[in-house]
Write a protein that holds these residues in place. Structure first.
Motif, PDB file in Angstrom:
ATOM      1  N   GLY A  53      47.967  95.218  35.134  1.00 37.55           N
ATOM      2  CA  GLY A  53      49.003  96.115  35.659  1.00 37.55           C
ATOM      3  C   GLY A  53      50.386  95.620  35.278  1.00 37.55           C
ATOM      4  N   HIS A  54      51.301  96.540  35.214  1.00 37.31           N
ATOM      5  CA  HIS A  54      52.667  96.201  34.787  1.00 37.31           C
ATOM      6  C   HIS A  54      53.661  97.289  35.188  1.00 37.31           C
ATOM      7  CE1 HIS A  54      50.814  98.685  31.622  1.00 37.31           C
ATOM      8  NE2 HIS A  54      52.025  99.238  31.530  1.00 37.31           N
ATOM      9  N   TYR A  55      54.930  96.893  35.253  1.00 32.03           N
ATOM     10  CA  TYR A  55      56.040  97.852  35.162  1.00 32.03           C
ATOM     11  C   TYR A  55      56.346  97.996  33.679  1.00 32.03           C
ATOM     12  CZ  TYR A  55      57.211  96.999  40.119  1.00 32.03           C
ATOM     13  OH  TYR A  55      57.189  96.905  41.484  1.00 32.03           O
ATOM     14  N   HIS A  56      57.031  99.045  33.307  1.00 34.59           N
ATOM     15  CA  HIS A  56      57.519  99.106  31.937  1.00 34.59           C
ATOM     16  C   HIS A  56      58.791  98.269  31.824  1.00 34.59           C
ATOM     17  CE1 HIS A  56      55.111 103.012  31.031  1.00 34.59           C
ATOM     18  NE2 HIS A  56      54.385 101.911  30.913  1.00 34.59           N
ATOM     19  N   ARG A  57      58.990  97.648  30.652  1.00 34.82           N
ATOM     20  CA  ARG A  57      60.187  96.807  30.443  1.00 34.82           C
ATOM     21  C   ARG A  57      61.452  97.656  30.628  1.00 34.82           C
ATOM     22  NH1 ARG A  57      62.668  96.280  25.949  1.00 34.82           N
ATOM     23  NH2 ARG A  57      60.898  97.057  24.742  1.00 34.82           N
ATOM     24  N   ALA A 115      58.139 106.888  31.836  1.00 34.74           N
ATOM     25  CA  ALA A 115      56.903 107.357  32.481  1.00 34.74           C
ATOM     26  C   ALA A 115      55.705 107.144  31.553  1.00 34.74           C
ATOM     27  CB  ALA A 115      57.058 108.834  32.826  1.00 34.74           C
ATOM     28  N   GLU A 116      54.540 107.545  32.044  1.00 32.61           N
ATOM     29  CA  GLU A 116      53.320 107.440  31.219  1.00 32.61           C
ATOM     30  C   GLU A 116      52.298 108.460  31.685  1.00 32.61           C
ATOM     31  OE1 GLU A 116      52.069 103.469  30.586  1.00 32.61           O
ATOM     32  OE2 GLU A 116      50.233 104.039  29.527  1.00 32.61           O
ATOM     33  N   ILE A 117      51.518 108.955  30.744  1.00 31.36           N
ATOM     34  CA  ILE A 117      50.416 109.868  31.064  1.00 31.36           C
ATOM     35  C   ILE A 117      49.102 109.174  30.744  1.00 31.36           C
ATOM     36  CG2 ILE A 117      49.230 111.877  30.090  1.00 31.36           C
ATOM     37  CD1 ILE A 117      51.981 113.281  30.120  1.00 31.36           C
ATOM     38  N   TYR A 118      48.171 109.209  31.687  1.00 28.23           N
ATOM     39  CA  TYR A 118      46.810 108.712  31.476  1.00 28.23           C
ATOM     40  C   TYR A 118      45.869 109.895  31.618  1.00 28.23           C
ATOM     41  CZ  TYR A 118      47.627 103.606  32.016  1.00 28.23           C
ATOM     42  OH  TYR A 118      48.004 102.295  31.872  1.00 28.23           O
ATOM     43  N   LEU A 119      45.217 110.281  30.531  1.00 24.58           N
ATOM     44  CA  LEU A 119      44.193 111.331  30.591  1.00 24.58           C
ATOM     45  C   LEU A 119      42.831 110.642  30.575  1.00 24.58           C
ATOM     46  CD1 LEU A 119      43.371 114.334  30.515  1.00 24.58           C
ATOM     47  CD2 LEU A 119      43.413 114.178  28.032  1.00 24.58           C
ATOM     48  N   ALA A 161      54.968 100.650  38.910  1.00 27.12           N
ATOM     49  CA  ALA A 161      53.993  99.748  38.294  1.00 27.12           C
ATOM     50  C   ALA A 161      52.630 100.412  38.363  1.00 27.12           C
ATOM     51  CB  ALA A 161      53.966  98.419  39.039  1.00 27.12           C
ATOM     52  N   HIS A 162      51.744 100.122  37.398  1.00 27.18           N
ATOM     53  CA  HIS A 162      50.452 100.817  37.364  1.00 27.18           C
ATOM     54  C   HIS A 162      49.342  99.903  36.859  1.00 27.18           C
ATOM     55  CE1 HIS A 162      53.065 101.652  33.950  1.00 27.18           C
ATOM     56  NE2 HIS A 162      52.007 101.653  33.163  1.00 27.18           N
ATOM     57  N   ARG A 163      48.170 100.103  37.441  1.00 26.11           N
ATOM     58  CA  ARG A 163      46.962  99.325  37.119  1.00 26.11           C
ATOM     59  C   ARG A 163      45.767 100.249  37.238  1.00 26.11           C
ATOM     60  NH1 ARG A 163      45.975  94.444  41.103  1.00 26.11           N
ATOM     61  NH2 ARG A 163      46.437  93.251  39.229  1.00 26.11           N
TER      62      ARG A 163
END
Ligand code: F6R
Ligand code: ZN
Length: 193
Positions: free
Chosen positions: A92-96, A101-105, A140-142
Motif C-alpha cells: 500500500g502507498h500514497y502517491h508521491r 487519483a487511480e482506477i482499479y478495474l 492511500a490504497h492497498r
C-alpha cells in the motif's frame, strides 16, 4: 517524425479472463519477505518466509515516462493466502504527488481495496470481476485478497503520480482483513504500543 521526444502510440494485448498483460516491459515481484512490518502477526510471517518465502504479489507494466500528461497502467496480481488469519495484501502507498487519483478495474478474484487519508478517513471497497474502484486523490490504497484464487486488477493512474511508501509504513492502515473459520472479517487495528 524527426522529433525524438515524440512518444509513439502503441497497443498492448490482454487476457482479461486470466488477468494477464502480454509482453510487459517491467515485472515487479514481491515475496513474503518484502512484507515485514505489514502484518499483525510477525511470527506467522517469519514462518511463511522460512517455509519457502512464497510469492505475494506482482505488478506488470509498460515503460511510460513518469511525466504529467502520460498515463501509467499496469496489471496488479495479489496471491491468495493467510499470514496467521490475515489475508495476503499489498504494501500500500500514497502517491508521491498526493493529488493524483487511480482506477482499479478488477479482472479476477475477490477482495477489498483498503483506503485511508491522513485525516483519519478509512474505507474498504469490495473488489470482484467487473467492479471498478476509484481511488481519489489523497487516499492511500492497498489491495487485499480474500479469495482462493489470484486477485487481479488493471490499474491506471497519472504518469507523474509516483509512490510514497514511507508515510503509510509509519501510519499503518486502520482496517485489517481476516479470514476466520472461512468468514471474512474487517476490523479496526490497534497499533501495539
Ligand atoms: C500504482 C498502484 C498499483 C500498485 C500495485 C502494488 O499507483 O497503485 O500499481 O503499485 O498494486 O502495490 P504497492 O505499490 O502498494 O506495493
Ligand atoms: Zn497507486
Amino acid at each position: 517524425m524527426s522529433d525524438n521526444k515524440l512518444f509513439m502510440p502503441f497497443g498492448v494485448e490482454y487476457d482479461l479472463i486470466k488477468g494477464i498483460m502480454k509482453n510487459p516491459d517491467k515485472h515487479l515481484i514481491r515475496k513474503a519477505s518484502s512484507m515485514k512490518g505489514h502484518y499483525e502477526d510477525a511470527a506467522a510471517l517469519d514462518k511463511i518466509i522460512a517455509a519457502g518465502d512464497p510469492l505475494h504479489y506482482e505488478v506488470f507494466e509498460k515503460n511510460i515516462p513518469e511525466e504529467n500528461g502520460h498515463l501509467q497502467f499496469c496489471i496488479s496480481t495479489t496471491q491468495p493466502g493467510l499470514v496467521g488469519d490475515e489475508c495476503f495484501m499489498t504494501k500500500g502507498h500514497y502517491h508521491r504527488i498526493p493529488e493524483t487519483a487511480e482506477i482499479y478495474l478488477c479482472l479476477t478474484g475477490r477482495g477489498y481495496m483498503l483506503m485511508k487519508t491522513k485525516e483519519g478517513d478509512s474505507v474498504a471497497e469490495e473488489m470482484f470481476p467487473g467492479r471498478m474502484v476509484y481511488v481519489p486523490p489523497y487516499w492511500a490504497h492497498r489491495t487485499v485478497n480474500t479469495g482462493d484464487t489470484p486477485l487481479t486488477s488493471f490499474c491506471v493512474y497519472p504518469g507523474n503520480a509516483g509512490h510514497n511508501y514511507g508515510d503509510i509504513e509509519v501510519e499503518g492502515f486502520p482496517k485489517r482483513v481476516y479470514k476466520r473459520n472461512g468468514k471474512i472479517e474487517i476490523s479496526a487495528w490497534k497499533r501495539k504500543s
